[in-house]
Design an enzyme around this catalytic site. Structure first.
Site, PDB file in Angstrom:
ATOM      1  N   GLN A  79       0.843  -1.188   0.000  1.00 32.99           N
ATOM      2  CA  GLN A  79       0.000   0.000   0.000  1.00 32.99           C
ATOM      3  C   GLN A  79       0.881   1.242   0.000  1.00 32.99           C
ATOM      4  O   GLN A  79       1.739   1.404   0.857  1.00 32.99           O
ATOM      5  CB  GLN A  79      -0.943   0.060   1.200  1.00 32.99           C
ATOM      6  CG  GLN A  79      -1.893   1.258   1.069  1.00 32.99           C
ATOM      7  CD  GLN A  79      -2.875   1.401   2.204  1.00 32.99           C
ATOM      8  OE1 GLN A  79      -2.476   1.689   3.321  1.00 32.99           O
ATOM      9  NE2 GLN A  79      -4.159   1.214   1.917  1.00 32.99           N
ATOM     10  N   CYS A 109      -6.985   6.636   4.748  1.00 33.24           N
ATOM     11  CA  CYS A 109      -6.420   6.862   6.075  1.00 33.24           C
ATOM     12  C   CYS A 109      -6.645   8.307   6.517  1.00 33.24           C
ATOM     13  O   CYS A 109      -6.313   9.236   5.774  1.00 33.24           O
ATOM     14  CB  CYS A 109      -4.930   6.540   6.067  1.00 33.24           C
ATOM     15  SG  CYS A 109      -4.119   6.810   7.662  1.00 33.24           S
TER      16      CYS A 109
END
Length: 344
Positions: A79, A109
């Site tokens: 990621q 996030c």
């Protein structure tokens, strides 16, 4: 066949994304290479994700520390965090050369770190930029490029925001979209609160999948066990567990049978402990510490007799200077002792 060749499109779908997909979510400070190796011993078929790594770090940092992984971890996805298409494309190319099976862009996030860098969940506000990032990465690598996002941020309407970003990244060539089924509140909630307070809206993800048809849509957020996972797979293409898999990793031993209908028997606990002890010994011989590995194992026997003592030993003795694999065997001995008592 190389990893790169193995993941070329077949009939329009990357081999990695043949349905169903069960994944363990990228989790900062948790899903490092030791955690992933541990999880892989219990499931051969789950897709494992790294922690988020910022594109600049991949380009300029210590790549062995940031990108290194054991061959046994495949399939494993990196990621990336970032918002510069050129940097992300360069980082994706480096990651592909290291052998990753997938590159995932973090658009979900909500931490202070990503907000200060204007990436992560902030990118929900700039779907055109996300599409540009996906397109740039697709132009440089042949491994799947995927996106993990929220259903919206702050005042955004999830009915509009999720559709917009999904349509744009798919048009840009994204091979899969993973959706954390909550909003992220960039103003007013901490990263920890963002994992619990915004209400889950699984129905929004289901409706996106229904609209997008053959395009891969996976679901994430608050999924507690394999029973829930199976139910989600009736309406989506993939399911991703985060904290549930980390805090109760023993459930992963049943993933291959329940999700992938694999014929092989789950690993026996003594064999798992022996494998992890050997791994710990190699890590220590290379200059590491036992706790680097065992900190990820404390929840292994969650709910079983002896689990409390197992946790105590790994949380105390494994952290001491000079601790070796014998500590892991001693901790497991408490499980065997309690099981023997129950069987008597």
């Amino acid at each position: 066949m190389s990893t790169k060749d193995a993941n070329l499109h077949e009939g329009g779908t990357p081999a990695l994304y043949r349905r169903p997909v069960f994944a363990i979510a990228p989790m900062m400070d948790w899903t490092d290479r030791h955690c992933r190796y541990f999880h892989r011993q219990m499931t051969r078929h789950a897709l494992l994700y790294t922690e988020m790594v910022v594109a600049d770090a991949v380009i300029h940092g210590n790549r062995d520390r940031l990108l290194g992984f054991a061959p046994d971890e495949h399939p494993v996805a990196l990621q990336l965090g970032g918002s510069d298409p050129v940097k992300l494309a360069t980082a994706a190319e480096i990651a592909a050369e290291w052998g990753y099976d997938e590159i995932n862009l973090n658009v979900g996030c909500p931490s202070d770190r990503v907000q200060s860098g204007t990436f992560g969940a902030c990118l929900m506000r700039t779907p055109d930029l996300v599409a540009e990032c996906v397109s740039a990465m697709k132009a440089r690598v042949s491994v799947p490029i995927t996106v993990k996002c929220r259903i919206g941020v702050d005042e955004q309407d999830p009915q509009i925001a999720l559709d917009e970003i999904a349509d744009k990244v798919i048009a840009a060539g994204a091979d899969a979209l993973w959706v954390h089924a909550r909003k992220a509140w960039l103003q007013g909630l901490s990263p920890k609160e963002n994992r619990d307070i915004p209400p889950l809206d699984y129905g929004r993800v289901y409706s996106l999948k229904a609209r997008l048809g053959a395009n891969f849509v996976g679901i994430n957020g608050g999924i507690a066990d394999l029973d829930e996972s199976v139910r989600h797979l009736e309406k989506t293409d993939g399911v991703m567990l985060g904290r549930a898999a980390y805090h109760n990793p023993g459930l992963l031993a049943d993933v291959d049978r329940r999700i992938f209908e694999a014929a092989e028997a789950p690993i026996e606990w003594p064999e798992l402990i022996d494998r992890m002890a050997d791994y710990c010994a190699a890590h220590i011989a290379g200059g590491g510490r036992l706790t680097h590995v065992t900190r990820h194992m404390v929840g292994l026997f969650h709910g079983l007799p002896g689990a409390r003592r197992f946790r105590q030993i790994l949380s105390t003795d494994a952290t001491k200077a000079g601790a070796g694999p014998d500590v892991l065997h001693a901790a497991f001995g408490q499980i065997e002792l309690d099981q023997a008592r129950d069987a008597a």
